[in-house]
Design a protein around this motif. Sequence first.
Motif, short mmCIF file in Angstrom:
data_model
loop_
_atom_site.label_atom_id
_atom_site.label_comp_id
_atom_site.label_asym_id
_atom_site.label_seq_id
_atom_site.Cartn_x
_atom_site.Cartn_y
_atom_site.Cartn_z
N ALA A 307 0.84 -1.20 0.00
CA ALA A 307 0.00 0.00 0.00
C ALA A 307 0.87 1.25 0.00
CB ALA A 307 -0.92 0.00 1.21
N VAL A 308 0.65 2.10 -0.99
CA VAL A 308 1.31 3.41 -1.06
C VAL A 308 0.37 4.40 -0.37
CG1 VAL A 308 2.07 5.25 -2.62
CG2 VAL A 308 2.57 2.85 -3.16
N VAL A 309 0.89 5.13 0.58
CA VAL A 309 0.04 5.97 1.43
C VAL A 309 0.31 7.45 1.19
CG1 VAL A 309 -0.46 6.55 3.85
CG2 VAL A 309 -0.03 4.17 3.21
N ASN A 310 -0.77 8.21 1.12
CA ASN A 310 -0.68 9.67 1.11
C ASN A 310 -0.82 10.12 2.56
OD1 ASN A 310 -1.24 12.40 1.03
ND2 ASN A 310 -3.02 12.24 -0.31
N HIS A 311 0.27 10.67 3.12
CA HIS A 311 0.23 11.04 4.53
C HIS A 311 -0.39 12.41 4.76
CE1 HIS A 311 2.14 7.54 6.29
NE2 HIS A 311 2.95 7.52 5.24
N GLY A 312 -0.94 12.98 3.71
CA GLY A 312 -1.63 14.27 3.86
C GLY A 312 -1.00 15.31 2.97
N GLY A 313 -1.78 15.82 2.03
CA GLY A 313 -1.29 16.89 1.17
C GLY A 313 -0.38 16.45 0.04
N ALA A 314 -0.24 15.14 -0.17
CA ALA A 314 0.61 14.69 -1.29
C ALA A 314 -0.09 14.99 -2.62
CB ALA A 314 0.86 13.20 -1.18
N THR A 315 0.70 15.10 -3.68
CA THR A 315 0.14 15.28 -5.02
C THR A 315 0.18 13.94 -5.75
OG1 THR A 315 2.30 15.78 -5.94
CG2 THR A 315 0.97 17.66 -5.18
N ALA A 316 -0.60 13.88 -6.84
CA ALA A 316 -0.56 12.68 -7.67
C ALA A 316 0.85 12.51 -8.25
CB ALA A 316 -1.59 12.79 -8.79
N GLU A 317 1.47 13.62 -8.58
CA GLU A 317 2.83 13.57 -9.15
C GLU A 317 3.79 12.89 -8.17
OE1 GLU A 317 4.17 17.42 -10.39
OE2 GLU A 317 6.13 16.63 -10.99
N GLU A 318 3.66 13.22 -6.90
CA GLU A 318 4.54 12.59 -5.89
C GLU A 318 4.25 11.10 -5.76
OE1 GLU A 318 5.39 15.80 -2.45
OE2 GLU A 318 3.30 15.65 -3.07
N ILE A 319 2.97 10.74 -5.83
CA ILE A 319 2.60 9.32 -5.75
C ILE A 319 3.22 8.58 -6.94
CG2 ILE A 319 0.69 7.64 -5.82
CD1 ILE A 319 0.01 9.18 -3.43
N VAL A 320 3.06 9.17 -8.13
CA VAL A 320 3.58 8.53 -9.35
C VAL A 320 5.10 8.38 -9.25
CG1 VAL A 320 3.94 8.89 -11.83
CG2 VAL A 320 1.67 9.28 -10.83
#
Length: 357
Positions: A307-320
């Motif tokens: 699981a890749v987690v967004n810890h708050g305020g992440a962008t899609a670009e950062e996830i990618v």
Amino acid sequence: MSESPLFLLAEHTTLGVGGPAAHWREARTHVEIQAALAWASERGLSTVVLGGGSNVLAADRGIDGLVLRLRNAKLQASRAGDVARITVGAGMNWDAFVAWTVAEGFSGLECLSGIPGEVGAAPLQNIGAYGQEAGRVIRRVEVVDRATGATEELSQEACEFGYRESIFKTKLAERFIVVEVEFELSKGPALVAYGELERALENEPEPSLLRVRETVLNLRRAKSMLLDPSDPNGRSAGSFFVNPGVSHHEADAVEERARALAVHAPMPRFTQGAKQKLSAGWLIEHSGLTKGTRRGQVGLSTKHCLAVVNHGGATAEEIVKFATEIRQRVRDTFGVTLTPEPRPLGFLPGELAALYD
Ligand code: EPU
């Protein structure tokens, strides 16, 4: 049908990223779905269908076409003895449906408890967990053809279900909108046929459907695979990658590489047809990206590397960017190329080549 000026995809997806939808409509009936498709087509807009948003990676730029949110959530059951045919609207919450089947004593979906999302997504990626797959009990899928607006029905065979796959993701990708799914379920015992579930229930012979549901929910909660706003690992799309299927020869080679790296944890591998199914979570973890690895506001769950987690305020670009790093790392370490599970929305052609191709 309703339309509203600003809908941020970040607020409608469990990963919590994604820009605005230029147009947003909600539809409850076939007629409303057809009207929305016609409305978009007259304006030369593309239409994206959004369910629970739990398996979606939406671009920061958002969607310049129409986002159609299905809200048809009716459930109708016709019973004959111990068997029932249950027709469910695509917009019904998946877990609410599973809870209903368990309460009614029908087996077949109890292991799929706690999977986020809605019924319409079940046939698309043939959702599965703990030894069960939705495709095994789906008898019929009713769809609307995006191009013509016509309603069609696909039988179970026509859906070509496979591991996290169906004809809706392959040959007929983007052609249809799933509006209704018919399941056939029978009264019967619960399925306990997955190591982790067997261990959790080892002191309980013949557990009830409800006990299995509760146990699955507990297992998923322990891995942050339940939707829970209070869980710091919870803002994710569940498994970010599917488990790769490789040949026996390739699986041996991966094992050999792990040995050379002095990885002591035994490598999980399961036979699935002619293939060996490897564990993407294990490969990520032993490529050196351990649980909880962070890159700014993005990271791996502290409970499960898949699981890749967004810890708050992440962008899609950062996830990618992070997911691409994971993919590259596993490829460099083990020679295996991982396939992401979430459906990308709003990205330009080629933009995700390093992650999806
Ligand atoms: N593992 C690791 N490190 C990790 C994660 C897992 O070494 O960080 C190892 C575990 O020790 C275990 C093996 O990998 O030996 C398998 O792990 P697990 O039982 O958690 O299952 P999974 O293969 O990672 C799949 C599904 C899940 C589903 C579970 C249970 C996929 C992509 N994922 O996960 O589905 O709940 O099995 O059946 O097939 C989802 O698709 O979003 C999802 C959550």
